[in-house]
Design a protein around this motif. Structure first.
Motif, PDB file in Angstrom:
ATOM      1  N   ASP A   2       0.861  -1.180   0.000  1.00 44.93           N
ATOM      2  CA  ASP A   2       0.000   0.000   0.000  1.00 44.93           C
ATOM      3  C   ASP A   2       0.903   1.238   0.000  1.00 44.93           C
ATOM      4  O   ASP A   2       1.441   1.622   1.033  1.00 44.93           O
ATOM      5  CB  ASP A   2      -0.909  -0.029   1.220  1.00 44.93           C
ATOM      6  CG  ASP A   2      -1.854   1.156   1.273  1.00 44.93           C
ATOM      7  OD1 ASP A   2      -1.859   1.973   0.323  1.00 44.93           O
ATOM      8  OD2 ASP A   2      -2.593   1.273   2.266  1.00 44.93           O
ATOM      9  N   ILE A   3       1.089   1.831  -1.165  1.00 46.96           N
ATOM     10  CA  ILE A   3       2.021   2.948  -1.307  1.00 46.96           C
ATOM     11  C   ILE A   3       1.603   4.138  -0.447  1.00 46.96           C
ATOM     12  O   ILE A   3       2.455   4.829   0.123  1.00 46.96           O
ATOM     13  CB  ILE A   3       2.200   3.353  -2.790  1.00 46.96           C
ATOM     14  CG1 ILE A   3       3.317   4.382  -2.944  1.00 46.96           C
ATOM     15  CG2 ILE A   3       0.919   3.866  -3.375  1.00 46.96           C
ATOM     16  CD1 ILE A   3       4.673   3.890  -2.592  1.00 46.96           C
ATOM     17  N   ALA A   4       0.308   4.373  -0.323  1.00 43.06           N
ATOM     18  CA  ALA A   4      -0.165   5.504   0.486  1.00 43.06           C
ATOM     19  C   ALA A   4       0.261   5.317   1.944  1.00 43.06           C
ATOM     20  O   ALA A   4       0.741   6.256   2.588  1.00 43.06           O
ATOM     21  CB  ALA A   4      -1.681   5.639   0.378  1.00 43.06           C
ATOM     22  N   LYS A   5       0.091   4.116   2.454  1.00 43.66           N
ATOM     23  CA  LYS A   5       0.481   3.821   3.836  1.00 43.66           C
ATOM     24  C   LYS A   5       1.990   3.991   4.014  1.00 43.66           C
ATOM     25  O   LYS A   5       2.449   4.580   4.993  1.00 43.66           O
ATOM     26  CB  LYS A   5       0.072   2.397   4.203  1.00 43.66           C
ATOM     27  CG  LYS A   5       0.497   1.985   5.587  1.00 43.66           C
ATOM     28  CD  LYS A   5       0.094   0.543   5.872  1.00 43.66           C
ATOM     29  CE  LYS A   5       0.705   0.099   7.167  1.00 43.66           C
ATOM     30  NZ  LYS A   5       1.720  -0.909   7.005  1.00 43.66           N
ATOM     31  N   ASN A  12       6.159  10.179   8.723  1.00 43.37           N
ATOM     32  CA  ASN A  12       6.081  10.212  10.186  1.00 43.37           C
ATOM     33  C   ASN A  12       7.337   9.707  10.890  1.00 43.37           C
ATOM     34  O   ASN A  12       7.639  10.163  11.994  1.00 43.37           O
ATOM     35  CB  ASN A  12       4.868   9.416  10.669  1.00 43.37           C
ATOM     36  CG  ASN A  12       3.561  10.083  10.304  1.00 43.37           C
ATOM     37  OD1 ASN A  12       3.488  11.300  10.215  1.00 43.37           O
ATOM     38  ND2 ASN A  12       2.537   9.295  10.078  1.00 43.37           N
ATOM     39  N   THR A  13       8.056   8.754  10.291  1.00 40.62           N
ATOM     40  CA  THR A  13       9.187   8.145  10.993  1.00 40.62           C
ATOM     41  C   THR A  13      10.541   8.423  10.351  1.00 40.62           C
ATOM     42  O   THR A  13      11.571   8.163  10.965  1.00 40.62           O
ATOM     43  CB  THR A  13       9.014   6.616  11.105  1.00 40.62           C
ATOM     44  OG1 THR A  13       9.028   6.046   9.787  1.00 40.62           O
ATOM     45  CG2 THR A  13       7.731   6.258  11.815  1.00 40.62           C
ATOM     46  N   GLY A  14      10.544   8.916   9.138  1.00 38.56           N
ATOM     47  CA  GLY A  14      11.800   9.152   8.437  1.00 38.56           C
ATOM     48  C   GLY A  14      11.970  10.612   8.085  1.00 38.56           C
ATOM     49  O   GLY A  14      11.472  11.497   8.779  1.00 38.56           O
ATOM     50  N   LYS A  15      12.653  10.862   6.966  1.00 38.26           N
ATOM     51  CA  LYS A  15      12.849  12.233   6.495  1.00 38.26           C
ATOM     52  C   LYS A  15      12.449  12.289   5.030  1.00 38.26           C
ATOM     53  O   LYS A  15      13.009  11.582   4.194  1.00 38.26           O
ATOM     54  CB  LYS A  15      14.305  12.650   6.666  1.00 38.26           C
ATOM     55  CG  LYS A  15      14.547  14.061   6.182  1.00 38.26           C
ATOM     56  CD  LYS A  15      15.902  14.578   6.571  1.00 38.26           C
ATOM     57  CE  LYS A  15      16.123  15.856   5.840  1.00 38.26           C
ATOM     58  NZ  LYS A  15      16.450  16.989   6.445  1.00 38.26           N
ATOM     59  N   PRO A  86      13.872   6.554   4.835  1.00 40.85           N
ATOM     60  CA  PRO A  86      12.547   5.937   4.865  1.00 40.85           C
ATOM     61  C   PRO A  86      12.006   5.667   6.261  1.00 40.85           C
ATOM     62  O   PRO A  86      10.834   5.348   6.415  1.00 40.85           O
ATOM     63  CB  PRO A  86      12.752   4.635   4.102  1.00 40.85           C
ATOM     64  CG  PRO A  86      14.181   4.307   4.299  1.00 40.85           C
ATOM     65  CD  PRO A  86      14.893   5.632   4.359  1.00 40.85           C
ATOM     66  N   GLY A  87      12.831   5.783   7.284  1.00 40.00           N
ATOM     67  CA  GLY A  87      12.365   5.495   8.633  1.00 40.00           C
ATOM     68  C   GLY A  87      11.939   4.041   8.742  1.00 40.00           C
ATOM     69  O   GLY A  87      12.649   3.146   8.300  1.00 40.00           O
ATOM     70  N   GLU A  88      10.755   3.798   9.283  1.00 40.72           N
ATOM     71  CA  GLU A  88      10.240   2.438   9.443  1.00 40.72           C
ATOM     72  C   GLU A  88       9.442   1.968   8.218  1.00 40.72           C
ATOM     73  O   GLU A  88       8.864   0.892   8.225  1.00 40.72           O
ATOM     74  CB  GLU A  88       9.356   2.373  10.686  1.00 40.72           C
ATOM     75  CG  GLU A  88      10.118   2.658  11.967  1.00 40.72           C
ATOM     76  CD  GLU A  88       9.218   2.777  13.175  1.00 40.72           C
ATOM     77  OE1 GLU A  88       8.025   2.439  13.088  1.00 40.72           O
ATOM     78  OE2 GLU A  88       9.726   3.217  14.224  1.00 40.72           O
ATOM     79  N   SER A  89       9.425   2.760   7.167  1.00 38.66           N
ATOM     80  CA  SER A  89       8.678   2.457   5.965  1.00 38.66           C
ATOM     81  C   SER A  89       9.437   1.486   5.056  1.00 38.66           C
ATOM     82  O   SER A  89      10.660   1.474   5.028  1.00 38.66           O
ATOM     83  CB  SER A  89       8.410   3.747   5.187  1.00 38.66           C
ATOM     84  OG  SER A  89       7.933   3.484   3.906  1.00 38.66           O
ATOM     85  N   ALA A  90       8.687   0.715   4.285  1.00 40.83           N
ATOM     86  CA  ALA A  90       9.272  -0.178   3.299  1.00 40.83           C
ATOM     87  C   ALA A  90       9.161   0.435   1.906  1.00 40.83           C
ATOM     88  O   ALA A  90       9.181  -0.266   0.909  1.00 40.83           O
ATOM     89  CB  ALA A  90       8.564  -1.528   3.333  1.00 40.83           C
ATOM     90  N   ILE A  91       9.076   1.751   1.841  1.00 40.39           N
ATOM     91  CA  ILE A  91       8.829   2.447   0.574  1.00 40.39           C
ATOM     92  C   ILE A  91       9.944   2.226  -0.460  1.00 40.39           C
ATOM     93  O   ILE A  91       9.698   2.252  -1.643  1.00 40.39           O
ATOM     94  CB  ILE A  91       8.585   3.951   0.804  1.00 40.39           C
ATOM     95  CG1 ILE A  91       7.976   4.586  -0.440  1.00 40.39           C
ATOM     96  CG2 ILE A  91       9.859   4.670   1.227  1.00 40.39           C
ATOM     97  CD1 ILE A  91       7.368   5.921  -0.217  1.00 40.39           C
ATOM     98  N   LEU A  92      11.154   1.985  -0.012  1.00 38.99           N
ATOM     99  CA  LEU A  92      12.254   1.814  -0.964  1.00 38.99           C
ATOM    100  C   LEU A  92      12.182   0.501  -1.731  1.00 38.99           C
ATOM    101  O   LEU A  92      12.935   0.309  -2.684  1.00 38.99           O
ATOM    102  CB  LEU A  92      13.599   1.926  -0.234  1.00 38.99           C
ATOM    103  CG  LEU A  92      13.885   3.276   0.416  1.00 38.99           C
ATOM    104  CD1 LEU A  92      15.263   3.269   1.065  1.00 38.99           C
ATOM    105  CD2 LEU A  92      13.777   4.412  -0.565  1.00 38.99           C
TER     106      LEU A  92
END
Length: 97
Positions: A2-5, A12-15, A86-92
């Protein structure tokens, strides 16, 4: 994914640098790990970002700049955002698109 999430978690958690001008500077300094472009970003902006990105992956967000702005918590359109950390995100892990 879910790219939006993942964008929200990264904010919220990264930069994350929000906006075309700041995103372009971040890309030029080779600090961005991912650049997200709104699907309706003007071709001029997309071309400049692609030229500055070098080897940095670019992801085309399937929504509009208004939707991307709302996702970022901004009351205005956002055509570009650059993920620095990315912080805690798996966006990468998203594919280029």
């Amino acid at each position: 994914m879910d790219i939006a999430k993942e964008i929200k978690v990264a904010i919220n958690t990264g930069k994350v640098e929000i906006g075309f001008k700041v995103g372009l500077k971040t890309a030029n300094k080779k600090k961005a790990k991912l650049i997200v472009l709104a699907n309706n970003a003007p071709e001029e902006i997309a071309t400049k970002v692609k030229a500055s990105a070098g080897e940095t992956p670019i992801y085309r967000y399937p929504g509009t700049s208004w939707e991307l702005g709302g996702l970022c918590g901004k009351p205005y359109p956002v055509s570009t955002l650059a993920v620095v950390d990315p912080g805690e995100s798996a966006i990468l892990t998203i594919k280029e698109g």
